[in-house]
Motif scaffolding. Sequence first.
Motif, PDB file in Angstrom:
ATOM      1  N   VAL A  47      -1.306   2.816   2.371  1.00  0.00           N
ATOM      2  CA  VAL A  47      -0.076   2.312   2.974  1.00  0.00           C
ATOM      3  C   VAL A  47      -0.145   0.802   3.162  1.00  0.00           C
ATOM      4  N   ASP A  48      -1.256   0.275   3.626  1.00  0.00           N
ATOM      5  CA  ASP A  48      -1.370  -1.166   3.874  1.00  0.00           C
ATOM      6  C   ASP A  48      -1.238  -1.968   2.583  1.00  0.00           C
ATOM      7  N   ALA A  49      -1.845  -1.495   1.505  1.00  0.00           N
ATOM      8  CA  ALA A  49      -1.753  -2.196   0.226  1.00  0.00           C
ATOM      9  C   ALA A  49      -0.323  -2.160  -0.307  1.00  0.00           C
ATOM     10  N   ARG A  50       0.382  -1.046  -0.083  1.00  0.00           N
ATOM     11  CA  ARG A  50       1.762  -0.931  -0.543  1.00  0.00           C
ATOM     12  C   ARG A  50       2.664  -1.905   0.210  1.00  0.00           C
ATOM     13  N   ILE A  51       2.461  -2.052   1.510  1.00  0.00           N
ATOM     14  CA  ILE A  51       3.253  -2.992   2.308  1.00  0.00           C
ATOM     15  C   ILE A  51       2.952  -4.419   1.868  1.00  0.00           C
ATOM     16  N   ALA A  52       1.702  -4.734   1.621  1.00  0.00           N
ATOM     17  CA  ALA A  52       1.333  -6.081   1.185  1.00  0.00           C
ATOM     18  C   ALA A  52       1.914  -6.392  -0.188  1.00  0.00           C
ATOM     19  N   ALA A  56       7.243  -8.661   3.104  1.00  0.00           N
ATOM     20  CA  ALA A  56       7.799  -8.349   4.425  1.00  0.00           C
ATOM     21  C   ALA A  56       9.150  -7.648   4.316  1.00  0.00           C
ATOM     22  N   LEU A  57       9.890  -7.884   3.242  1.00  0.00           N
ATOM     23  CA  LEU A  57      11.215  -7.287   3.101  1.00  0.00           C
ATOM     24  C   LEU A  57      11.171  -5.893   2.489  1.00  0.00           C
ATOM     25  N   GLY A  58      10.027  -5.486   2.008  1.00  0.00           N
ATOM     26  CA  GLY A  58       9.893  -4.148   1.443  1.00  0.00           C
ATOM     27  C   GLY A  58      10.793  -3.940   0.243  1.00  0.00           C
ATOM     28  N   HIS A  59      11.604  -2.877   0.297  1.00  0.00           N
ATOM     29  CA  HIS A  59      12.459  -2.526  -0.836  1.00  0.00           C
ATOM     30  C   HIS A  59      13.660  -3.464  -0.978  1.00  0.00           C
ATOM     31  N   LEU A  60      13.912  -4.304   0.018  1.00  0.00           N
ATOM     32  CA  LEU A  60      15.012  -5.271  -0.066  1.00  0.00           C
ATOM     33  C   LEU A  60      14.602  -6.548  -0.800  1.00  0.00           C
ATOM     34  N   GLN A  61      13.329  -6.671  -1.143  1.00  0.00           N
ATOM     35  CA  GLN A  61      12.812  -7.876  -1.792  1.00  0.00           C
ATOM     36  C   GLN A  61      13.610  -8.293  -3.028  1.00  0.00           C
ATOM     37  N   PRO A  62      14.012  -7.364  -3.918  1.00  0.00           N
ATOM     38  CA  PRO A  62      14.773  -7.795  -5.104  1.00  0.00           C
ATOM     39  C   PRO A  62      16.115  -8.445  -4.767  1.00  0.00           C
ATOM     40  N   LEU A  63      16.722  -8.061  -3.641  1.00  0.00           N
ATOM     41  CA  LEU A  63      18.008  -8.655  -3.267  1.00  0.00           C
ATOM     42  C   LEU A  63      17.885 -10.131  -2.926  1.00  0.00           C
ATOM     43  N   PHE A  64      16.697 -10.557  -2.523  1.00  0.00           N
ATOM     44  CA  PHE A  64      16.490 -11.944  -2.116  1.00  0.00           C
ATOM     45  C   PHE A  64      15.648 -12.721  -3.125  1.00  0.00           C
ATOM     46  N   SER A  65      15.521 -12.184  -4.333  1.00  0.00           N
ATOM     47  CA  SER A  65      14.816 -12.923  -5.378  1.00  0.00           C
ATOM     48  C   SER A  65      15.700 -14.082  -5.826  1.00  0.00           C
ATOM     49  N   SER A  66      15.145 -15.008  -6.597  1.00  0.00           N
ATOM     50  CA  SER A  66      15.878 -16.222  -6.954  1.00  0.00           C
ATOM     51  C   SER A  66      17.154 -15.918  -7.733  1.00  0.00           C
TER      52      SER A  66
END
Length: 104
Positions: A47-52, A56-66
């Motif tokens: 779980v820790d490696a998956r979060i890292a 910090a945004l988890g599954h929302l990370q692609p929405l805030f990509s460049s």
Amino acid sequence: HDIPESPRFLVVQDRLCEAVAILETAAKVNGHPPPSLDCELLPRRNVDARIAATGALGHLQPLFSSGMLPITLGLMATTFVASGTYYGLTFAPGSTGGGNVYTT
């Protein structure tokens, strides 16, 4: 009575033995044979490696990509303005001339 956490949630949290125990209890209560699972032999999820890895945004990370950031911010601003306009018209019809804003 305590309501147990769902087995799916426990598996996602890497608490496999607790998930198996809940499944065994549910099977026993429902009159079915318990599943033949040994929680010590089931594959573990780190779980820790998956979060890292996801940030910090988890599954929302692609929405805030460049590439997606301008679109995401534009949609957020549009939603904010549309909501403000809707509630402004709904809660302040008296300031628009006193009539019904939906029929004029």
